[in-house]
Design an enzyme around this catalytic site. Structure first.
Site, PDB file in Angstrom:
ATOM      1  CD  GLU A 113      -2.693   1.122   2.615  1.00  0.00           C
ATOM      2  OE1 GLU A 113      -2.255   0.474   3.601  1.00  0.00           O
ATOM      3  OE2 GLU A 113      -3.766   1.754   2.648  1.00  0.00           O
TER       4      GLU A 113
ATOM      5  CE  LYS B 233      -7.560   1.831   3.354  1.00  0.00           C
ATOM      6  NZ  LYS B 233      -6.262   2.187   3.994  1.00  0.00           N
TER       7      LYS B 233
ATOM      8  CB  CYS C 164      -4.981  -1.229   4.126  1.00  0.00           C
ATOM      9  SG  CYS C 164      -4.162  -1.179   5.743  1.00  0.00           S
TER      10      CYS C 164
END
Lengths: 391, 391
Positions: B136, B211, B248
């Site tokens: 990431e 995300k 994540c």
């Protein structure tokens, strides 16, 4: 944040003689500092806190010794709060093998299980357990592998013999009891269901939940006997906290876990009957993931032993007929696992991690509304699909 | 069915000197037959099959030795089918620490990372990796703990320097590359996003995913920098299979994993940056559960090392100011993990377990439609709420 009775224990196939659980294997074989580090990584799910052992009263220990069942107790910690008292609940999970061979008269088989469970339930009562959960279809062998309909005889109405047997203990010990049975729905044409009856601490029936997701895999021919449940995802508000029951195969469905959480569950029980190498490596993962994702306690139970049936059957795997369902992995002992839980931990974790706040349920509501339509088209972005080297 | 780069390895805090992973701790400390049994229970997720090691070509091994990064390769097996050829894909995951102190000029920091990654990407290319994923926000330190806005300078458009750097490798090695960056959306008022750019095997940009779920926990002050993504749950159809990216914190959201699956993903990457005792015990659980529940491969990556920042900051935990974000647990080495996967395994598991078939999406579509309304009432069944003993 998951208490598991059958968790990650070893198959009772003699391959690792002398160890009845992964915990004990590692504890016996690793130096203490390495065992501590392995434990932190493997079972450190209590928010980075260690799991404490709990001392139980002598009468409970005597029952365990005299009737040869395993008895262990642990405690989950939560932080103390300024505006709220701790809400500590003592939960008990029972796992057991059947009492008599499956060739015995059905009534004897059922009463044999009642007799076998009595001292274990009494030990739970003597230990001050507040909420007790039994294994899936506890009053019968798990005979669905056979596809024979004669086992339907074991089905009982919600207020049948099994419930009456447990109501007495619920009253005596002021204990909520979760009783997973094969249910006979007499008011709907004798339909069968896989059902958990929730018995309140004064012996009343609070309600029921019928298994939402029914397997068709391996010898789990459950769809031969009953259909997907029609009771939604109820949460039962008991004297000791809000509980729900995710029965067996429902543990493979994150949506099932999720909706019990959206309805406010603080403890979700997962009474199960599962066998074989296929599901064993998944067992330590799924319940724990549900506890993490939903900020509630999960309590899982598997059966004990291997059940043999009178007539041979095949398993849809091309192999010859046989008469057993396979080994219910986990500890090979009947047992009572007790866990103390401060339910305040649920909200503390919600406040800390914010999984609810950040979940964006609107986009999923929209997605599901579209997904269930026959003309749903997945969101796919295509690049060049040629591998240059194969040109 | 999960390949994990940072999985269950030990914190690099010196507490267990000499072991850089739980795997190696157990392998070194248990007798072989007990290690085998522990492994079966702990990592036997490949449908009860063992994980095989894969031999890599000499040039890849030389790069690893000369540039001091870890290089390991494993293979997941699937059954052979009668009507379909195997669809074997070689996937590579890179984890690395930053190259220069965070006090150095930003351009030097970024080019330092480019330089550090070059031999690792070359080793992936030399190994015949088909799809490569980086960690990431790989082109910068993970500075969001500081809440200082100066780090926004690292943000780049989708076709910026970082993408151009990787496009060259994609072309050279005929390799799909997943590149998670801090994105600057110049066409929407310079808005920032946490984005994965999907670079096709001929160097083109297939698309991007932003995300979906943004944390507000501990030092993860990411909502200070960017908001929840607006790109849905795209699946990218590449020359080597259908892939998606769960960035994540999205790994804590089972719905996020689920919808990538509903859109047809066969491999879902989980590039991460995570620290501390709080999330470490969850790490081996969540990605594996997603692989189980969705019948796809999951590939997880964490960062390496500890990043220190120029100015002190507090962490909302009542403790004094400090200058580091904490330790990115997992292996303490830069590394390339390679896994061979036969994508046929995904459909084989769907056919076998039937999780999709038994999922009852209609009842969840109905539930979510009701849940997102402000007047939603949970399904709660109340029993008597008095504990008799306290009367």
């Amino acid at each position: 944040m998951a208490a598991e009775n059958g968790n990650a224990d070893l198959a009772d196939d003699g391959s690792v003689a002398g160890f009845d659980s992964l915990h004990r294997l590692l504890q016996s074989s690793l130096p203490p500092h390495l065992f501590q580090e392995a434990s932190r990584l493997l079972i450190g799910l209590n928010c980075g806190k260690t799991l404490d052992s709990v001392a139980l009263p002598a009468p409970a220990k005597s029952l365990s010794l005299n009737h040869d069942f395993d008895l262990q107790a642990f405690s989950f910690r939560a932080d103390s709060e300024s505006l709220r008292e701790p809400r500590c609940v003592r939960v008990g999970l029972i796992q057991n093998s059947i009492a008599l061979p499956t060739t015995e008269p059905f009534l004897d088989q059922k009463w044999g299980i009642f007799q076998k469970l009595t001292p274990i339930i009494e030990a739970a009562g003597a230990s001050g357990v507040n909420i007790l959960c039994l294994q899936e279809a506890w009053a019968m062998p798990f005979a669905f592998c056979t596809r024979e309909k004669k086992w339907c005889e074991f089905a009982e109405p919600i207020d049948g013999e099994s419930t009456k047997f447990l109501q007495e203990f619920a009253r005596r010990y002021n204990m909520v009891i979760v009783s997973p049975i094969l249910e006979r729905d007499v008011n709907h044409g004798e339909t069968l269901w896989n059902t958990a009856v929730i018995i309140g601490n004064n012996g009343n029936i609070i309600g029921k939940h019928r298994k939402n997701h029914i397997p068709r895999v391996g010898d789990f021919n459950e769809s031969t006997y009953y259909m997907e449940g029609n009771t939604g995802h109820p949460v039962f508000e008991t004297a000791y906290g809000k509980i729900a029951v995710n029965i067996c195969y429902g543990r493979h469905h994150p949506l099932n876990w999720l909706v019990f959480g959206l309805n406010g569950a603080e403890i979700v029980f997962n009474p199960s009957a599962t066998v074989g190498e296929l599901s064993e490596p998944m067992w330590p993962i799924e319940a724990r993931n549900a506890a993490i994702a939903n900020s509630y306690f999960v309590c899982s139970i598997n059966r004990v032993g291997t059940e043999h049936f009178p007539n041979p059957f095949t398993s849809g795997d091309g192999k010859p007929q046989h008469t057993d369902f396979g080994h219910f992995y986990g500890s090979s002992y009947d047992g009572l696992l007790i866990s103390d839980m401060d339910l305040n931990l649920c909200r503390q974790l919600k406040d800390k991690w914010g999984f609810r706040m950040t979940a964006r349920y609107e986009i999923y509501a929209d997605l599901f509304a579209r997904y269930v339509k026959p003309d749903f088209e997945p969101q796919v972005i295509s690049g060049p699909l040629l591998n240059k080297k194969t040109l």
